[in-house]
Design a protein around this motif. Structure first.
Motif, PDB file in Angstrom:
ATOM      1  N   PRO A 225       9.669 -14.662  -6.571  1.00 44.03           N
ATOM      2  CA  PRO A 225      10.157 -15.159  -7.965  1.00 44.03           C
ATOM      3  C   PRO A 225      11.636 -15.290  -7.942  1.00 44.03           C
ATOM      4  N   LYS A 226      12.303 -15.932  -8.725  1.00 46.53           N
ATOM      5  CA  LYS A 226      13.726 -16.223  -8.560  1.00 46.53           C
ATOM      6  C   LYS A 226      14.623 -14.977  -8.280  1.00 46.53           C
ATOM      7  N   ASP A 227      14.283 -13.990  -9.276  1.00 44.97           N
ATOM      8  CA  ASP A 227      15.040 -12.771  -8.990  1.00 44.97           C
ATOM      9  C   ASP A 227      14.390 -11.793  -8.120  1.00 44.97           C
ATOM     10  N   THR A 228      14.633 -11.994  -6.809  1.00 45.92           N
ATOM     11  CA  THR A 228      13.948 -11.133  -5.506  1.00 45.92           C
ATOM     12  C   THR A 228      14.282  -9.887  -5.696  1.00 45.92           C
ATOM     13  N   ALA A 229      15.102  -9.183  -6.664  1.00 54.61           N
ATOM     14  CA  ALA A 229      14.949  -7.864  -6.677  1.00 54.61           C
ATOM     15  C   ALA A 229      14.156  -6.963  -7.054  1.00 54.61           C
ATOM     16  N   LYS A 230      13.159  -7.837  -8.018  1.00 53.59           N
ATOM     17  CA  LYS A 230      11.877  -7.618  -8.308  1.00 53.59           C
ATOM     18  C   LYS A 230      10.832  -7.084  -7.086  1.00 53.59           C
ATOM     19  N   CYS A 231      11.063  -7.807  -6.043  1.00 51.95           N
ATOM     20  CA  CYS A 231      10.312  -7.626  -4.924  1.00 51.95           C
ATOM     21  C   CYS A 231      10.766  -6.288  -4.072  1.00 51.95           C
ATOM     22  N   LEU A 232      11.507  -5.422  -4.767  1.00 45.81           N
ATOM     23  CA  LEU A 232      11.951  -4.031  -4.058  1.00 45.81           C
ATOM     24  C   LEU A 232      11.176  -2.821  -4.659  1.00 45.81           C
ATOM     25  N   THR A 233      10.258  -3.141  -5.574  1.00 50.53           N
ATOM     26  CA  THR A 233       9.464  -1.978  -6.306  1.00 50.53           C
ATOM     27  C   THR A 233       7.795  -2.436  -5.970  1.00 50.53           C
ATOM     28  N   ALA A 234       7.168  -1.569  -5.891  1.00 52.15           N
ATOM     29  CA  ALA A 234       5.835  -1.472  -5.372  1.00 52.15           C
ATOM     30  C   ALA A 234       5.051  -1.856  -6.644  1.00 52.15           C
ATOM     31  N   ALA A 235       4.194  -2.548  -6.802  1.00 52.57           N
ATOM     32  CA  ALA A 235       3.127  -2.891  -7.822  1.00 52.57           C
ATOM     33  C   ALA A 235       2.560  -1.863  -8.306  1.00 52.57           C
ATOM     34  N   PRO A 236       2.106  -1.503  -9.704  1.00 52.32           N
ATOM     35  CA  PRO A 236       1.359  -0.368 -10.117  1.00 52.32           C
ATOM     36  C   PRO A 236       0.167  -0.101  -9.199  1.00 52.32           C
ATOM     37  N   THR A 239       1.566   1.434  -2.777  1.00 49.66           N
ATOM     38  CA  THR A 239       2.455   1.917  -1.886  1.00 49.66           C
ATOM     39  C   THR A 239       3.545   1.155  -1.233  1.00 49.66           C
ATOM     40  N   GLU A 240       2.905  -0.187  -0.527  1.00 45.70           N
ATOM     41  CA  GLU A 240       3.564  -1.035  -0.090  1.00 45.70           C
ATOM     42  C   GLU A 240       4.284  -2.007  -0.900  1.00 45.70           C
ATOM     43  N   LEU A 241       5.506  -2.298  -0.519  1.00 47.04           N
ATOM     44  CA  LEU A 241       6.313  -3.527  -1.235  1.00 47.04           C
ATOM     45  C   LEU A 241       5.505  -4.714  -1.176  1.00 47.04           C
ATOM     46  N   ASN A 293       1.568  -8.112 -14.049  1.00 46.20           N
ATOM     47  CA  ASN A 293       1.417  -9.405 -14.057  1.00 46.20           C
ATOM     48  C   ASN A 293       1.308 -10.473 -12.774  1.00 46.20           C
ATOM     49  N   ARG A 294       1.095  -9.634 -11.848  1.00 46.45           N
ATOM     50  CA  ARG A 294       1.038 -10.545 -10.623  1.00 46.45           C
ATOM     51  C   ARG A 294      -0.165 -11.481 -10.475  1.00 46.45           C
ATOM     52  N   GLY A 295      -0.097 -12.487 -10.207  1.00 45.27           N
ATOM     53  CA  GLY A 295      -1.151 -13.393  -9.660  1.00 45.27           C
ATOM     54  C   GLY A 295      -1.249 -13.525  -8.467  1.00 45.27           C
ATOM     55  N   ILE A 296      -0.721 -13.011  -7.475  1.00 41.70           N
ATOM     56  CA  ILE A 296      -0.701 -12.950  -6.016  1.00 41.70           C
ATOM     57  C   ILE A 296      -0.764 -11.613  -5.287  1.00 41.70           C
ATOM     58  N   GLY A 297      -1.563 -11.196  -4.842  1.00 40.48           N
ATOM     59  CA  GLY A 297      -1.888  -9.911  -4.061  1.00 40.48           C
ATOM     60  C   GLY A 297      -0.881  -9.840  -3.068  1.00 40.48           C
ATOM     61  N   GLY A 298      -0.261  -8.543  -3.008  1.00 37.61           N
ATOM     62  CA  GLY A 298       0.960  -8.271  -2.043  1.00 37.61           C
ATOM     63  C   GLY A 298       0.212  -8.609  -0.711  1.00 37.61           C
ATOM     64  N   LEU A 299       1.199  -8.750   0.497  1.00 38.75           N
ATOM     65  CA  LEU A 299       0.952  -8.987   1.953  1.00 38.75           C
ATOM     66  C   LEU A 299      -0.022  -7.986   2.374  1.00 38.75           C
ATOM     67  N   LEU A 300       0.180  -6.504   2.142  1.00 32.57           N
ATOM     68  CA  LEU A 300      -0.640  -5.555   2.705  1.00 32.57           C
ATOM     69  C   LEU A 300      -1.349  -4.957   1.643  1.00 32.57           C
ATOM     70  N   GLU A 301      -1.315  -5.446   0.361  1.00 37.04           N
ATOM     71  CA  GLU A 301      -2.283  -4.861  -0.552  1.00 37.04           C
ATOM     72  C   GLU A 301      -3.744  -5.007  -0.254  1.00 37.04           C
ATOM     73  N   ASP A 302      -4.774  -4.108  -0.607  1.00 35.10           N
ATOM     74  CA  ASP A 302      -6.033  -4.320  -0.088  1.00 35.10           C
ATOM     75  C   ASP A 302      -6.677  -5.394  -1.074  1.00 35.10           C
ATOM     76  N   SER A 303      -7.195  -6.358  -0.685  1.00 35.03           N
ATOM     77  CA  SER A 303      -8.193  -7.231  -1.296  1.00 35.03           C
ATOM     78  C   SER A 303      -9.351  -6.738  -1.748  1.00 35.03           C
ATOM     79  N   ARG A 304     -10.252  -7.512  -2.371  1.00 33.32           N
ATOM     80  CA  ARG A 304     -11.683  -7.136  -2.481  1.00 33.32           C
ATOM     81  C   ARG A 304     -12.817  -7.065  -1.507  1.00 33.32           C
TER      82      ARG A 304
END
Length: 340
Positions: A225-236, A239-241, A293-304
Protein backbone atom coordinates in the motif's frame (compact mmCIF):
# COMPACT_ATOMS: atom_id res chain seq x y z
CA UNK A 1 -15.46 -8.85 -33.52
CA UNK A 2 -14.44 -5.47 -34.88
CA UNK A 3 -11.51 -6.47 -37.09
CA UNK A 4 -11.71 -6.20 -40.87
CA UNK A 5 -9.97 -8.67 -43.16
CA UNK A 6 -7.31 -6.10 -43.99
CA UNK A 7 -6.48 -5.47 -40.32
CA UNK A 8 -6.12 -9.16 -39.57
CA UNK A 9 -3.91 -9.75 -42.61
CA UNK A 10 -1.71 -6.76 -41.75
CA UNK A 11 -1.24 -7.95 -38.17
CA UNK A 12 -0.49 -11.50 -39.28
CA UNK A 13 2.11 -10.35 -41.83
CA UNK A 14 3.78 -8.05 -39.29
CA UNK A 15 3.97 -10.86 -36.76
CA UNK A 16 5.38 -13.27 -39.35
CA UNK A 17 8.14 -10.84 -40.30
CA UNK A 18 8.95 -10.19 -36.63
CA UNK A 19 9.30 -13.94 -36.07
CA UNK A 20 11.53 -14.36 -39.12
CA UNK A 21 8.87 -16.34 -40.98
CA UNK A 22 7.68 -15.69 -44.53
CA UNK A 23 5.03 -18.36 -44.77
CA UNK A 24 2.21 -17.98 -47.24
CA UNK A 25 -0.66 -16.32 -45.43
CA UNK A 26 -4.31 -16.95 -46.16
CA UNK A 27 -6.68 -14.02 -45.84
CA UNK A 28 -9.06 -14.84 -42.96
CA UNK A 29 -12.72 -13.99 -43.29
CA UNK A 30 -14.19 -11.53 -40.83
CA UNK A 31 -16.83 -8.87 -40.45
CA UNK A 32 -17.40 -6.20 -37.84
CA UNK A 33 -20.09 -7.20 -35.37
CA UNK A 34 -21.39 -6.37 -31.92
CA UNK A 35 -20.92 -8.73 -28.97
CA UNK A 36 -21.20 -12.21 -30.50
CA UNK A 37 -24.25 -14.37 -29.96
CA UNK A 38 -22.19 -17.53 -30.42
CA UNK A 39 -19.54 -18.69 -27.92
CA UNK A 40 -16.27 -16.80 -28.37
CA UNK A 41 -13.33 -19.22 -28.84
CA UNK A 42 -11.00 -18.18 -26.01
CA UNK A 43 -7.54 -19.10 -24.71
CA UNK A 44 -6.19 -18.04 -21.33
CA UNK A 45 -2.44 -17.94 -20.71
CA UNK A 46 -0.04 -16.74 -18.05
CA UNK A 47 1.74 -17.47 -14.80
CA UNK A 48 0.69 -18.18 -11.21
CA UNK A 49 -1.41 -15.00 -10.99
CA UNK A 50 -3.60 -16.29 -13.82
CA UNK A 51 -3.50 -19.86 -12.53
CA UNK A 52 -4.28 -18.42 -9.06
CA UNK A 53 -1.66 -20.33 -7.12
CA UNK A 54 -2.74 -21.02 -3.55
CA UNK A 55 -6.44 -21.56 -4.21
CA UNK A 56 -7.66 -25.15 -3.93
CA UNK A 57 -8.40 -27.46 -5.58
CA UNK A 58 -6.08 -27.48 -8.58
CA UNK A 59 -6.74 -28.92 -12.03
CA UNK A 60 -5.37 -32.24 -13.22
CA UNK A 61 -4.26 -33.22 -9.74
CA UNK A 62 -3.28 -36.69 -10.94
CA UNK A 63 -1.19 -35.49 -13.89
CA UNK A 64 1.97 -33.48 -14.39
CA UNK A 65 -0.15 -30.36 -15.00
CA UNK A 66 -1.06 -30.51 -11.33
CA UNK A 67 2.38 -29.02 -10.76
CA UNK A 68 1.18 -25.87 -12.51
CA UNK A 69 -0.96 -25.27 -9.38
CA UNK A 70 -3.77 -23.99 -11.61
CA UNK A 71 -6.89 -23.56 -9.48
CA UNK A 72 -10.10 -24.99 -10.87
CA UNK A 73 -11.73 -21.76 -9.65
CA UNK A 74 -9.12 -19.31 -10.95
CA UNK A 75 -10.03 -15.90 -12.31
CA UNK A 76 -10.48 -17.18 -15.89
CA UNK A 77 -13.20 -19.51 -14.59
CA UNK A 78 -14.76 -16.79 -12.43
CA UNK A 79 -14.66 -14.17 -15.21
CA UNK A 80 -16.26 -16.65 -17.62
CA UNK A 81 -19.21 -17.05 -15.23
CA UNK A 82 -19.58 -13.29 -14.80
CA UNK A 83 -19.71 -12.87 -18.58
CA UNK A 84 -22.22 -15.69 -18.91
CA UNK A 85 -24.49 -13.82 -16.52
CA UNK A 86 -24.23 -10.89 -18.96
CA UNK A 87 -25.17 -13.13 -21.90
CA UNK A 88 -21.61 -13.38 -23.24
CA UNK A 89 -20.42 -16.95 -23.62
CA UNK A 90 -16.75 -17.81 -23.85
CA UNK A 91 -15.93 -21.06 -25.58
CA UNK A 92 -12.82 -21.98 -23.62
CA UNK A 93 -10.39 -23.72 -25.96
CA UNK A 94 -7.73 -23.91 -23.26
CA UNK A 95 -6.43 -22.41 -20.04
CA UNK A 96 -2.68 -22.80 -20.50
CA UNK A 97 -1.68 -20.78 -17.42
CA UNK A 98 0.96 -22.37 -15.22
CA UNK A 99 2.64 -21.38 -12.00
CA UNK A 100 6.28 -20.22 -12.31
CA UNK A 101 5.90 -19.55 -16.05
CA UNK A 102 8.31 -17.04 -17.54
CA UNK A 103 7.21 -14.96 -20.49
CA UNK A 104 9.20 -17.12 -22.91
CA UNK A 105 7.19 -20.15 -21.87
CA UNK A 106 4.58 -18.72 -24.18
CA UNK A 107 6.68 -20.12 -27.04
CA UNK A 108 8.88 -22.64 -25.21
CA UNK A 109 7.87 -25.67 -23.18
CA UNK A 110 8.08 -25.25 -19.40
CA UNK A 111 9.94 -27.59 -17.09
CA UNK A 112 7.94 -28.32 -13.96
CA UNK A 113 9.38 -28.52 -10.43
CA UNK A 114 10.71 -31.66 -8.74
CA UNK A 115 11.28 -33.36 -12.10
CA UNK A 116 7.53 -33.64 -12.67
CA UNK A 117 7.89 -33.27 -16.44
CA UNK A 118 7.21 -30.53 -18.93
CA UNK A 119 4.18 -28.74 -20.29
CA UNK A 120 3.90 -27.51 -23.89
CA UNK A 121 4.44 -23.93 -24.95
CA UNK A 122 1.34 -21.91 -24.13
CA UNK A 123 1.02 -20.67 -27.71
CA UNK A 124 0.24 -24.26 -28.75
CA UNK A 125 -3.26 -23.68 -27.38
CA UNK A 126 -3.97 -20.99 -30.00
CA UNK A 127 -6.02 -21.96 -33.04
CA UNK A 128 -6.84 -20.26 -36.33
CA UNK A 129 -10.36 -19.65 -35.04
CA UNK A 130 -9.33 -18.30 -31.60
CA UNK A 131 -11.05 -14.95 -31.14
CA UNK A 132 -9.87 -13.95 -27.66
CA UNK A 133 -6.56 -14.40 -25.81
CA UNK A 134 -6.38 -13.27 -22.17
CA UNK A 135 -3.80 -13.51 -19.41
CA UNK A 136 -0.85 -12.03 -17.60
CA UNK A 137 2.87 -12.74 -17.44
CA UNK A 138 6.05 -10.87 -16.61
CA UNK A 139 6.75 -11.07 -12.89
CA UNK A 140 8.83 -14.24 -13.09
CA UNK A 141 10.92 -12.98 -15.99
CA UNK A 142 11.51 -9.81 -14.00
CA UNK A 143 12.68 -11.94 -11.08
CA UNK A 144 10.28 -10.65 -8.44
CA UNK A 145 10.83 -13.70 -6.23
CA UNK A 146 14.55 -12.93 -6.27
CA UNK A 147 13.78 -9.38 -5.17
CA UNK A 148 11.64 -10.67 -2.32
CA UNK A 149 14.34 -13.09 -1.20
CA UNK A 150 16.98 -10.39 -1.40
CA UNK A 151 15.05 -8.58 1.33
CA UNK A 152 14.11 -11.46 3.65
CA UNK A 153 16.09 -13.93 5.74
CA UNK A 154 12.88 -15.86 6.40
CA UNK A 155 12.19 -16.36 2.71
CA UNK A 156 15.81 -17.29 2.00
CA UNK A 157 15.61 -20.28 4.34
CA UNK A 158 12.12 -21.46 3.34
CA UNK A 159 12.46 -24.76 1.43
CA UNK A 160 9.22 -24.60 -0.56
CA UNK A 161 9.42 -21.07 -1.95
CA UNK A 162 10.99 -20.51 -5.39
CA UNK A 163 13.62 -17.95 -6.27
CA UNK A 164 17.13 -17.05 -5.17
CA UNK A 165 18.39 -13.70 -3.84
CA UNK A 166 19.84 -11.35 -6.41
CA UNK A 167 23.06 -11.27 -4.36
CA UNK A 168 23.04 -13.79 -1.49
CA UNK A 169 26.24 -12.24 -0.08
CA UNK A 170 24.37 -9.03 0.74
CA UNK A 171 22.40 -9.04 4.04
CA UNK A 172 18.63 -9.09 3.68
CA UNK A 173 18.31 -6.26 6.19
CA UNK A 174 20.24 -3.96 3.87
CA UNK A 175 18.19 -4.62 0.76
CA UNK A 176 17.02 -1.02 0.33
CA UNK A 177 20.63 0.14 0.11
CA UNK A 178 21.38 -2.79 -2.20
CA UNK A 179 18.67 -1.81 -4.67
CA UNK A 180 19.92 1.77 -4.63
CA UNK A 181 23.39 0.60 -5.70
CA UNK A 182 24.58 0.89 -9.28
CA UNK A 183 24.92 -2.89 -9.64
CA UNK A 184 21.33 -3.51 -8.57
CA UNK A 185 20.03 -0.71 -10.79
CA UNK A 186 21.87 -2.24 -13.74
CA UNK A 187 20.40 -5.66 -12.91
CA UNK A 188 16.89 -4.24 -12.76
CA UNK A 189 17.34 -2.32 -16.02
CA UNK A 190 18.42 -5.53 -17.74
CA UNK A 191 15.48 -7.49 -16.29
CA UNK A 192 12.99 -4.88 -17.46
CA UNK A 193 14.52 -4.82 -20.93
CA UNK A 194 14.03 -8.60 -21.09
CA UNK A 195 10.41 -8.27 -19.95
CA UNK A 196 9.72 -5.62 -22.58
CA UNK A 197 11.29 -7.63 -25.41
CA UNK A 198 9.59 -10.88 -24.42
CA UNK A 199 6.16 -9.26 -24.07
CA UNK A 200 6.56 -7.75 -27.52
CA UNK A 201 7.35 -11.17 -28.98
CA UNK A 202 4.45 -12.79 -27.10
CA UNK A 203 1.92 -10.29 -28.42
CA UNK A 204 3.25 -10.69 -31.96
CA UNK A 205 3.03 -14.46 -31.71
CA UNK A 206 -0.59 -14.17 -30.62
CA UNK A 207 -1.31 -12.19 -33.76
CA UNK A 208 0.47 -14.72 -35.94
CA UNK A 209 -1.10 -17.88 -34.56
CA UNK A 210 -4.55 -16.38 -33.92
CA UNK A 211 -4.81 -13.50 -36.42
CA UNK A 212 -8.44 -12.65 -35.66
CA UNK A 213 -8.07 -12.71 -31.88
CA UNK A 214 -8.48 -9.78 -29.55
CA UNK A 215 -5.57 -9.78 -27.08
CA UNK A 216 -6.00 -8.73 -23.45
CA UNK A 217 -2.89 -8.46 -21.28
CA UNK A 218 -3.70 -8.52 -17.57
CA UNK A 219 -1.47 -6.68 -15.08
CA UNK A 220 -0.71 -7.58 -11.48
CA UNK A 221 -2.69 -6.45 -8.42
CA UNK A 222 -0.92 -4.07 -6.06
CA UNK A 223 0.98 -5.76 -3.24
CA UNK A 224 2.28 -2.88 -1.08
CA UNK A 225 0.00 0.00 0.00
CA UNK A 226 0.90 3.66 -0.24
CA UNK A 227 0.84 3.79 3.55
CA UNK A 228 3.41 1.16 4.45
CA UNK A 229 2.71 1.63 8.18
CA UNK A 230 -0.26 -0.69 7.62
CA UNK A 231 2.25 -3.47 6.94
CA UNK A 232 3.44 -3.39 10.55
CA UNK A 233 0.24 -5.09 11.75
CA UNK A 234 -0.58 -8.75 11.17
CA UNK A 235 -3.83 -9.55 9.39
CA UNK A 236 -6.74 -10.87 11.49
CA UNK A 237 -6.00 -14.40 12.62
CA UNK A 238 -2.35 -14.20 11.56
CA UNK A 239 0.86 -14.03 13.58
CA UNK A 240 3.29 -13.16 10.78
CA UNK A 241 3.40 -9.67 9.29
CA UNK A 242 2.15 -9.49 5.68
CA UNK A 243 5.70 -9.07 4.38
CA UNK A 244 7.33 -11.16 7.12
CA UNK A 245 10.74 -9.76 8.04
CA UNK A 246 11.22 -7.51 5.00
CA UNK A 247 12.37 -4.16 6.47
CA UNK A 248 9.79 -1.37 6.40
CA UNK A 249 12.19 0.90 4.53
CA UNK A 250 12.40 -1.69 1.73
CA UNK A 251 8.64 -1.90 1.13
CA UNK A 252 8.58 1.23 -1.07
CA UNK A 253 11.29 -0.41 -3.17
CA UNK A 254 8.99 -3.39 -3.81
CA UNK A 255 6.17 -1.03 -4.75
CA UNK A 256 8.36 1.01 -7.10
CA UNK A 257 9.49 -2.14 -8.88
CA UNK A 258 5.91 -3.33 -9.23
CA UNK A 259 4.73 0.04 -10.54
CA UNK A 260 7.52 0.00 -13.11
CA UNK A 261 6.46 -3.48 -14.19
CA UNK A 262 2.88 -2.25 -14.54
CA UNK A 263 4.05 0.62 -16.73
CA UNK A 264 6.14 -1.69 -18.93
CA UNK A 265 3.21 -4.05 -19.43
CA UNK A 266 0.83 -1.21 -20.18
CA UNK A 267 3.21 0.23 -22.77
CA UNK A 268 3.81 -3.16 -24.39
CA UNK A 269 0.07 -3.63 -24.84
CA UNK A 270 -0.41 -0.12 -26.23
CA UNK A 271 2.52 -0.43 -28.62
CA UNK A 272 1.05 -3.59 -30.15
CA UNK A 273 -2.58 -2.42 -30.18
CA UNK A 274 -3.62 -4.88 -27.47
CA UNK A 275 -5.83 -4.15 -24.47
CA UNK A 276 -4.58 -3.92 -20.88
CA UNK A 277 -6.26 -4.55 -17.52
CA UNK A 278 -4.53 -2.26 -15.03
CA UNK A 279 -5.07 -4.06 -11.74
CA UNK A 280 -2.31 -2.15 -9.96
CA UNK A 281 -4.28 1.10 -10.20
CA UNK A 282 -7.51 -0.59 -9.04
CA UNK A 283 -6.33 -2.55 -6.02
CA UNK A 284 -4.71 0.02 -3.73
CA UNK A 285 -7.23 -0.78 -0.97
CA UNK A 286 -6.80 -4.55 -1.23
CA UNK A 287 -3.05 -5.00 -0.78
CA UNK A 288 -1.42 -7.61 1.43
CA UNK A 289 -1.48 -5.06 4.27
CA UNK A 290 -5.21 -4.25 4.19
CA UNK A 291 -6.25 -6.67 6.92
CA UNK A 292 -9.68 -8.19 6.41
CA UNK A 293 -9.93 -6.42 3.05
CA UNK A 294 -6.66 -7.87 1.74
CA UNK A 295 -6.83 -9.41 -1.69
CA UNK A 296 -3.25 -10.67 -1.40
CA UNK A 297 -2.16 -13.43 0.95
CA UNK A 298 0.84 -12.60 3.12
CA UNK A 299 4.29 -13.93 2.25
CA UNK A 300 4.20 -16.60 4.98
CA UNK A 301 0.43 -16.85 5.49
CA UNK A 302 -0.79 -20.39 4.80
CA UNK A 303 -2.60 -20.73 1.49
CA UNK A 304 -5.26 -23.36 0.73
CA UNK A 305 -2.67 -25.80 -0.63
CA UNK A 306 -0.12 -28.10 0.92
CA UNK A 307 2.92 -29.87 -0.48
CA UNK A 308 4.41 -33.04 0.97
CA UNK A 309 2.11 -32.57 3.94
CA UNK A 310 3.21 -29.00 4.64
CA UNK A 311 1.08 -25.88 4.04
CA UNK A 312 2.34 -23.71 1.21
CA UNK A 313 2.44 -19.95 1.93
CA UNK A 314 0.53 -17.56 -0.30
CA UNK A 315 3.86 -15.88 -1.15
CA UNK A 316 2.02 -12.64 -2.04
CA UNK A 317 -0.55 -14.15 -4.42
CA UNK A 318 -4.24 -13.27 -4.71
CA UNK A 319 -6.49 -15.00 -2.19
CA UNK A 320 -10.15 -15.71 -2.98
CA UNK A 321 -11.09 -12.04 -2.53
CA UNK A 322 -8.22 -11.03 -4.77
CA UNK A 323 -9.25 -13.64 -7.35
CA UNK A 324 -12.75 -12.17 -7.41
CA UNK A 325 -11.32 -8.68 -7.93
CA UNK A 326 -9.20 -9.96 -10.82
CA UNK A 327 -12.21 -11.68 -12.36
CA UNK A 328 -14.43 -8.60 -12.09
CA UNK A 329 -12.01 -6.28 -13.87
CA UNK A 330 -11.05 -8.83 -16.49
CA UNK A 331 -14.73 -9.51 -17.26
CA UNK A 332 -15.42 -5.79 -17.65
CA UNK A 333 -12.53 -5.43 -20.10
CA UNK A 334 -13.55 -8.49 -22.11
CA UNK A 335 -17.12 -7.24 -22.37
CA UNK A 336 -15.88 -3.84 -23.55
CA UNK A 337 -13.62 -5.45 -26.14
CA UNK A 338 -16.30 -7.74 -27.50
CA UNK A 339 -18.90 -4.97 -27.70
CA UNK A 340 -16.88 -2.40 -29.61
Amino acid sequence: MRKTTTTALTRRLAAAVALGSFLALAVPAGTATAAPAEPVPTVFFGDSYTANFGIAPVTDQDSERGWCFQATENYPAAATRILADNNITLGIQADASCGAALIHHFWQEQELPFGAGRVPAQQDALKDDTKLVVGGTGGNTLGFTSILKQCSDELRKHPLLPGEPVDPDKPAGECRDFFESEDAKAWLDYQFQQVEADLEQTLQRMSYFAPDAERVLVGYPRLVPKDTAKCLTAAPGQTELPFADIPKDALPVLDQVQKRLDDVMKKAAADDDADFVDLYDRTGSNTACDGANRGIGGLLEDSRLDLFGQPIPWYAHPNEKGRDIQAKHVAVKIETVLNR
